[in-house]
Design an enzyme around this catalytic site. Sequence first.
Site, short mmCIF file in Angstrom:
data_model
loop_
_atom_site.label_atom_id
_atom_site.label_comp_id
_atom_site.label_asym_id
_atom_site.label_seq_id
_atom_site.Cartn_x
_atom_site.Cartn_y
_atom_site.Cartn_z
N LYS A 54 79.91 -63.98 -2.34
CA LYS A 54 79.86 -64.65 -3.64
C LYS A 54 80.32 -63.74 -4.78
CE LYS A 54 78.55 -68.27 -1.51
NZ LYS A 54 78.12 -67.74 -0.21
N TYR A 269 71.96 -77.15 8.52
CA TYR A 269 72.01 -76.00 7.61
C TYR A 269 70.68 -75.26 7.58
CZ TYR A 269 72.38 -73.34 3.28
OH TYR A 269 72.38 -72.33 2.36
N TYR A 295 74.61 -68.17 7.77
CA TYR A 295 76.07 -68.28 7.71
C TYR A 295 76.77 -67.38 8.75
CZ TYR A 295 75.16 -70.29 3.07
OH TYR A 295 74.72 -71.07 2.03
C1 LIG Z 1 77.89 -68.65 0.91
C2 LIG Z 1 78.02 -67.83 2.14
C3 LIG Z 1 79.03 -68.09 3.08
C4 LIG Z 1 79.95 -69.27 3.00
O1 LIG Z 1 80.86 -69.22 1.94
P1 LIG Z 1 81.36 -70.59 1.29
O2 LIG Z 1 82.40 -70.19 0.35
O3 LIG Z 1 80.15 -71.20 0.64
O4 LIG Z 1 81.85 -71.47 2.39
C5 LIG Z 1 79.15 -67.25 4.18
N1 LIG Z 1 78.29 -66.23 4.36
C6 LIG Z 1 77.29 -65.96 3.50
C7 LIG Z 1 76.40 -64.82 3.79
C8 LIG Z 1 77.12 -66.75 2.36
O5 LIG Z 1 76.13 -66.48 1.50
#
Ligand SMILES: *Cc1c(COP(=O)(O)O)cnc(C)c1O
Length: 339
Positions: A54, A269, A295
């Site tokens: 992010k 999720y 993720y």
């Molecule tokens: C948000 C996030 C993702 C995914 O990214 P997006 O752009 O939302 O698809 C992957 N890994 C981590 C650790 C995240 O926080």
Amino acid sequence: MIDRDRFPRLTFLDRPTPIEPLEGLSRHLGPALNGVRLFVKRDDLARFGIGGNKLRKLEFLLGAARAEGADTVITVGAIQSNHARLTAAAAARAGFACELVLTRSVPNTDPAYTRSGNRLLDDIFGATVHELPGDADSLKHAEARAAALRAEGRGVYVFPSGGSSPVGSLGYVACAAEILAQSAEMGIDFAQVVTPNGSAGTHAGLAAGFSAAGRAPTLAKSFAVLATEAEAAVETLAKANATLALLKPGATLTAEDILIDGSHRGPGYGIPTDGMKEAVRLLARTEGLLLDPVYSGKGFAGLLHDVRAGRYAPGSAVLYVMTGGVPGLFAYPDAMAGG
Ligand SMILES: *Cc1c(COP(=O)(O)O)cnc(C)c1O
């Protein structure tokens, strides 16, 4: 590729983030590696806030907020959102007030989930947190809160879940260019660049970035961890095109340009899977590197599956983008302890 005057940017990362071979994991996998050369791009390294993907989006989002004269940023996410935590950290560092609208969208009432991990850090970074039920419209709530603050004379910049607006996704357009430059410098032609897919901005930015650089957008592949494969494909294509429109008016991608695999998401999720647990432990025990339970653990499980299944030709190089999310591990002690 990105017009600096139109899209101002703050600096939250040391770049380029390193690309490293996974030597320990490769030794461990042995013949199961099928001759694939595995690499990671260390987008989990950061100067502050524990890092994660992010931050690349926040460089552009907070750059836009500053250019608009905002003094406050508001964003949305789940209770354990890495995006919310990094927005709080980046806002603190850049001198913005930060409000977070978080929804209880994951069916997990363990106090470790509701109070520790990212949620604890939101408080420590000084964000004002509004918690809503799982089915609430968090973005609508954020807009209402922004209107109230504006009525008091504040300048407020609101951005969506995961920071995945077209402007936020420019962070991964810049990352695509960075990967191509490193690839040329290292003399390694990556066959695939793999990421997890939550709010789709990471994949959308990479696909748009590769395309704008004259490369195949299918160089990027993602594993859906939030939406189903079909939903993620539609959303990622739409976001890739909205992002591409900022770079090259008239250029568009089609459904075949977006490569998404939804088979490692599991029941939903934020719900742990056996593949995620194996992937997190394997990378930790062979490399000392940390994936996350929501993720990157599921994404890496997908990559391991593809490598073991012989999906990549022997000798091909595959790059996995380490997206961070480490505080999430502390929110899942029941799933992650022991083993
Ligand atoms: C948000 C996030 C993702 C995914 O990214 P997006 O752009 O939302 O698809 C992957 N890994 C981590 C650790 C995240 O926080």
